[in-house]
Design a protein around this motif. Structure first.
Motif, PDB file in Angstrom:
ATOM      1  N   TYR A 109       0.864  -1.114   0.064  1.00  0.00           N
ATOM      2  CA  TYR A 109      -0.010  -0.020  -0.058  1.00  0.00           C
ATOM      3  C   TYR A 109       0.794   1.269   0.183  1.00  0.00           C
ATOM      4  O   TYR A 109       0.448   2.165  -0.499  1.00  0.00           O
ATOM      5  CB  TYR A 109      -0.944  -0.019   1.182  1.00  0.00           C
ATOM      6  CG  TYR A 109      -1.904   1.255   1.391  1.00  0.00           C
ATOM      7  CD1 TYR A 109      -3.040   1.274   0.608  1.00  0.00           C
ATOM      8  CD2 TYR A 109      -1.545   2.169   1.945  1.00  0.00           C
ATOM      9  CE1 TYR A 109      -3.950   2.322   0.804  1.00  0.00           C
ATOM     10  CE2 TYR A 109      -2.351   3.365   2.306  1.00  0.00           C
ATOM     11  CZ  TYR A 109      -3.535   3.276   1.444  1.00  0.00           C
ATOM     12  OH  TYR A 109      -4.238   4.596   1.729  1.00  0.00           O
ATOM     13  N   ILE A 110       1.830   1.357   0.919  1.00  0.00           N
ATOM     14  CA  ILE A 110       2.865   2.389   0.781  1.00  0.00           C
ATOM     15  C   ILE A 110       3.321   2.516  -0.531  1.00  0.00           C
ATOM     16  O   ILE A 110       3.760   3.805  -1.011  1.00  0.00           O
ATOM     17  CB  ILE A 110       3.947   2.244   2.011  1.00  0.00           C
ATOM     18  CG1 ILE A 110       3.090   1.937   3.204  1.00  0.00           C
ATOM     19  CG2 ILE A 110       4.863   3.402   1.943  1.00  0.00           C
ATOM     20  CD1 ILE A 110       4.450   1.527   4.555  1.00  0.00           C
ATOM     21  N   ALA A 111       3.707   1.623  -1.209  1.00  0.00           N
ATOM     22  CA  ALA A 111       4.379   1.670  -2.421  1.00  0.00           C
ATOM     23  C   ALA A 111       3.538   2.435  -3.506  1.00  0.00           C
ATOM     24  O   ALA A 111       3.905   3.078  -4.219  1.00  0.00           O
ATOM     25  CB  ALA A 111       4.909   0.242  -2.997  1.00  0.00           C
ATOM     26  N   GLN A 112       2.021   1.969  -3.473  1.00  0.00           N
ATOM     27  CA  GLN A 112       1.164   2.665  -4.260  1.00  0.00           C
ATOM     28  C   GLN A 112       0.806   3.942  -4.022  1.00  0.00           C
ATOM     29  O   GLN A 112       0.514   4.954  -4.782  1.00  0.00           O
ATOM     30  CB  GLN A 112      -0.196   1.657  -4.359  1.00  0.00           C
ATOM     31  CG  GLN A 112      -0.200   0.484  -4.705  1.00  0.00           C
ATOM     32  CD  GLN A 112       0.098   0.194  -6.263  1.00  0.00           C
ATOM     33  OE1 GLN A 112      -0.521   1.361  -6.943  1.00  0.00           O
ATOM     34  NE2 GLN A 112       0.516  -0.856  -6.924  1.00  0.00           N
ATOM     35  N   GLN A 113       1.167   4.304  -2.628  1.00  0.00           N
ATOM     36  CA  GLN A 113       0.911   5.536  -2.376  1.00  0.00           C
ATOM     37  C   GLN A 113       2.077   6.436  -1.607  1.00  0.00           C
ATOM     38  O   GLN A 113       2.170   7.149  -0.768  1.00  0.00           O
ATOM     39  CB  GLN A 113      -0.130   5.622  -1.085  1.00  0.00           C
ATOM     40  CG  GLN A 113      -1.430   5.033  -1.403  1.00  0.00           C
ATOM     41  CD  GLN A 113      -2.068   5.909  -2.465  1.00  0.00           C
ATOM     42  OE1 GLN A 113      -2.110   6.944  -2.571  1.00  0.00           O
ATOM     43  NE2 GLN A 113      -3.078   5.345  -3.215  1.00  0.00           N
ATOM     44  N   SER A 114       3.354   6.146  -2.485  1.00  0.00           N
ATOM     45  CA  SER A 114       4.710   6.772  -2.058  1.00  0.00           C
ATOM     46  C   SER A 114       4.678   8.051  -2.040  1.00  0.00           C
ATOM     47  O   SER A 114       5.628   8.637  -1.377  1.00  0.00           O
ATOM     48  CB  SER A 114       5.580   5.910  -3.210  1.00  0.00           C
ATOM     49  OG  SER A 114       5.329   6.400  -4.293  1.00  0.00           O
TER      50      SER A 114
END
Length: 384
Positions: free
Chosen positions: A301-306
């Motif tokens: 999720y963090i990667a998608q919302q970096s």
């Protein structure tokens, strides 16, 4: 001659108390300078120390570049001219230390015409004084005004240009052979005038780099997954500028290990927020601990919302997290909001949605949130 010079300088330079608005001198000295007889007792080193404010070691070094200086007449005129522009004694000393030959420049034929040209471009007295301190040896060159005219258009304002000149001596580079080809290439990469101006401010040396080097930077930006013409391309170019492939690889590997990302996930994260490559290891580690250990977000999720990694941890992320956590724990929210939404909203919208509606039920919420935004995060927000 001295009275004539004084008259012209008075017209050239506005009073120290005048506001920093453009001044427009209309007349320069036209009389030929009087011949000055050499003064056999004139000691250059002593003059540099006493009149210019140099240290003795600086004076020794500077005097070696002034073998033909035999009289204080011209240096006195130059010092008066620089002081009249608004340079402090320390600024004047710095100018002379960096460019001793400026003391030999003609005020009438060289310095005054440059000031006239710069004022005609709209530069204020204070702008010209800053430029004199930054450019130093270029301030007495014939092409200074024409170059400044190009750079003012490129950067959009004198403030942007002068800020960038603290880090790069643009005036020493050829416009035709270096700068203009680089700007043309950046435009071919899909960057508009505003993007190029911002990039020049952030990475001043980029437009003075070798064209092949700039092309290599563009290739690196594309290699991290940001194509030319995309909205993130300027940020990607900013991130990888002057970094080697080995450095970029090392930073990507650190991101993978810190956020436990797969190759695919780190690729997504970097392409969506390339400036994370410029953050320190400590900064990334603290964000990893916050998002994964404290908030409980999944690495994918963090990667998608970096983009969230670019926000201030102390002034934005933590205060909002604690405020929403408090509201949830006390049943004051009708629905569970997405933390992505919570963190991305503007400050005004966040307060309207999560602070203002609960002033009666939680009278200390706003006070605690404001304290948290200042770095004074309490162990628990107070309910009563």
């Amino acid at each position: 001659m001295i009275r004539l010079r004084s008259c012209v300088l008075t017209r050239l330079l506005s009073s120290p108390s005048a506001p920093p608005t453009p001044f427009r001198p209309h007349r320069l000295l036209s009389a030929a300078p009087l011949a000055v007889s050499p003064n056999p007792s004139f000691a250059v080193e002593d003059y540099l120390v006493a009149a210019c404010g140099l240290t003795r070691p600086q004076a020794v070094k500077a005097s070696a570049k002034l073998p033909r200086l035999k009289s204080p007449a011209n240096p006195d005129a130059v010092l008066a001219f620089l002081a009249g522009l608004g340079l402090s004694a320390a600024d004047v000393a710095a100018v002379v230390a960096r460019d001793p030959r400026s003391l030999c420049a003609s005020v009438e034929r060289t310095l005054a015409p440059v000031v006239v040209g710069l004022s005609d471009l709209g530069l204020s007295r204070s702008d010209i004084a800053r430029l004199a301190s930054l450019a130093v040896h270029r301030f007495r060159k014939e092409d200074t005004v024409s170059k400044l005219q190009y750079y003012l258009h490129l950067f959009g304002s004198s403030e942007n240009l002068l800020r960038a000149m603290k880090f790069c001596d643009f005036l020493s580079h050829s416009l035709e052979r270096v700068v203009k080809p680089n700007v043309v290439f950046l435009r071919e990469c899909g960057l508009g005038a505003c993007d190029i101006a911002k990039l020049c401010i952030q990475r001043p040396r980029m437009i003075t780099a070798n064209l092949q080097h700039l092309q290599a930077m563009v290739a690196c930006a594309e290699n991290i997954g940001v194509p030319r013409g995309s909205g993130m391309f300027r940020h990607a170019l900013h991130a990888v500028a002057f970094m080697s492939e080995a450095e970029i690889t090392a930073r990507v590997e650190y991101l993978k290990s810190t956020f436990t990302w797969t190759d695919a996930e780190v690729g997504i994260a970097v392409s969506r927020a390339p400036l994370m490559l410029t953050r320190s290891k400590e900064s990334l580690q603290r964000r990893s601990e916050f998002f994964i250990s404290e908030v409980g977000l999944e690495p994918s999720y963090i990667a998608q919302q970096s983009v969230l990694l670019g926000y201030s941890l102390e002034a934005r992320l933590r205060p909002r997290y604690y405020a929403v956590k408090f509201l949830k724990e006390n049943g004051l929210l009708k629905r569970d909001p997405s933390y992505c939404t919570v963190f991305k909203e503007t400050e005004k919208v966040f307060r309207e949605n999560f602070i203002c509606p609960h002033k009666e039920a939680a009278p200390h919420l706003e006070e605690d949130y404001d304290a948290a935004c200042k770095g004074e995060v309490p162990t628990n927000f107070r309910f009563t």
